[in-house]
Motif scaffolding. Sequence first.
Motif: not given
Length: 749
Positions: A163-167, A397-401, A424-428
Amino acid sequence: MKKSINQFIGTKGFKFLLFLLLTSFQFNSYGKTIPLVVNGKSDYVIVISAKENESEKKAALLLQKNIFQISGYEIPISNQLGKRKKAIYINVSNIVQDPDGFSIRTKNEKLYIEGGNKKGCIYGVVTLLEKYMGCRYYSSTYASIPSKKDINLPEIDLKDEPKNDCRIVYIVDKVGQEFIDWNRLNTIDDIFAEGYYVHTFGKFVPWQEYFKSHPEYFSEMNGRRNIDQLCLSNPEVLKLTIEKLKKEMVLQPNKEYWSVSQNDNFSYCQCEKCSKTITEEGSPSGPIIRFVNEVAKQFPDKIISTLAYEYSRKAPIITKPAKNVQVMLCTIELNRSKSIEEDKGSESFKNDIIEWGKICNHIYLWDYNIDFANSVSPFPNLHVLQPNIQFFVKNNVSAHFQQANASVGSEFSELKVYLLSRLLWNPDADVAQLTDEFLNGYYGKAAPWIKKYIDKLESELKKSNDGLDIYGHPTSHQNTFLSQANINDYNSFFDNAEKVVQTDAAQLLHVKVARLPLQFAIMEIGKNDMFGPRGWYSEKNGEYNVIPEKVQMIEDFYSVCQQANIDHLNESGLTPKSYYESTKRFIDVQVKGNLSFKKKVTSSDAPSPQYSKGDLAYLTNGVRGDSNYKVHWLGWNGIDFTLTLDLEKTVQAKTIEISSLWDAKSWILHPAGIRCLVSENGKDFAEVGNVLTDGDQEKAEVNKVFAFGVPQKGIRYVKFEVKGTNQLPEWHPSAGSKSWVFIDEIVVK
């Protein structure tokens, strides 16, 4: 009336039909199952393309290694396609759109793993090993790999993408690339140019080089220029920044992300031009975004990253970030005990993320998941991880730190990495299932007791309505979720947990490491109540005696830290050895023979009320402060000062001592020196010593005792002239800002 099936076809017919059904089921089941390894042997080959693709090679090697660990058979790897009856094909495919996405499918006894052009193949293999072969990596040093001679795969048709590009989950320990890949994570170095992640203004216009000749390049506050930040309305600052970036980009041509961001302090330029922009934009982020946009124009093929942090968190109302500008939005001020959406105290942040989402193409969300000041301390925030990540994703938001500062010893750091990486890969994702999976694998039979501890901590926190501060201390919760009654329950859980894994050395150590935060809280609360019911000492007939069980606790704590190779206990780098030694020093109370015990101290300048309430009585309460500046220490910011002790009568003394603290990450340095003077009448003072601090304190002992000998004569008053360092030196990231001096116990014997 309906007939039974026996009546309809007869008994023989029924048995024949049942035979057909069973054989058909067996045939179909066998047809859908791939016998990858049979009795420790295999006819399969792992096939990758001849293009020498790095992702394919790493994926193939990862699969080969784990199948060998499971079955003892090493499946060969080939880059020759040919016609093969039994093969595992791993290849980067244009069909998979997401660079980290993948598909896994079986067909005609063949297995196909196709991935996107970054790490899709690797993540496909990881998923195959986890989902269909039962492999688990709970930490970088503890995995569960099944051992069996047969590996049978069911029919598979699976597609997945993040779901997110940067994890990024920030892991302090060195864990190796395989562990990072297994958790489907990125690292800072994957994304950003080396040395250009955050707080970079000082790299473009170093104050050491320019401040004397060009103070106008730097921020103005209260009519004076200072080195804290840059003046972003100055065209020369823009020119120097662009020139520096051009040179640096030549050295790292393949890096796309470059940070142009504020230094880590609370200052910002308020000169006439910058103030005008701030007023127009409704936020100090205005000058920053205008400046960064101009930088970004020069580098259209790069992403220029900047911070929306503390004073710059609010979005500007006029200027939008350019298409190639990334905004790092930070949650540093927020409470961690409730999810952001449900916490009324987070309203301003909720508004900020919505406003940035309206105007910005790239939001990089910087979140905080640990107590930085006391990372080995109870910090029950597991329940907010999922709702917060879901909230961020919902707001573009698709990039997370995720700054978990994960390291061995930090509270449930392995579990946090396990959960955060998967969310971060799958918020659900199913957090309850993931948590149980981890606890059962990592703690074995102790899992139910660890779960009881986690659940009760969370329940008691919610009941208390306490907030969680990322710079908090256990004493803040000593009457709520860390009450004595609750701690009694927690201890019973851990006693039972240790009993059931006594025969498994690895899992027993895992349990003991999980217990360290509870022990830390007990010891720290005890320090704050030194002679009280939760303290380290019992009193009888005016005599104070240390409680043996508490002494054993610090010994056990240090021993487990050594066994688990724990090298720090907080963000400032406090080592277990330093904590052990300072605690031993702390509990060595200065009561017997201490002529200064509970005597009055005055100060030429009042200490900050932020620490120990600024109460000068802490200087003579018989307890030496240890490594934590929030307990028993008094602080003075950026000044010299004088302390005067009144012993109430003339005494014969041999030695005088006063202690100071060093915690450079918290801007605390030892004083440059302390001069000690004594007097009998309070008017005529004679110097008995002047001790200077050696070196520039880039590295120093945590605790320093300034000791002075006293001539053989009667004294009543003792004066300490404390010379502060006043400013942080050049080696410090916040050089030029005011430094703190922290003083504690005065001992006269």
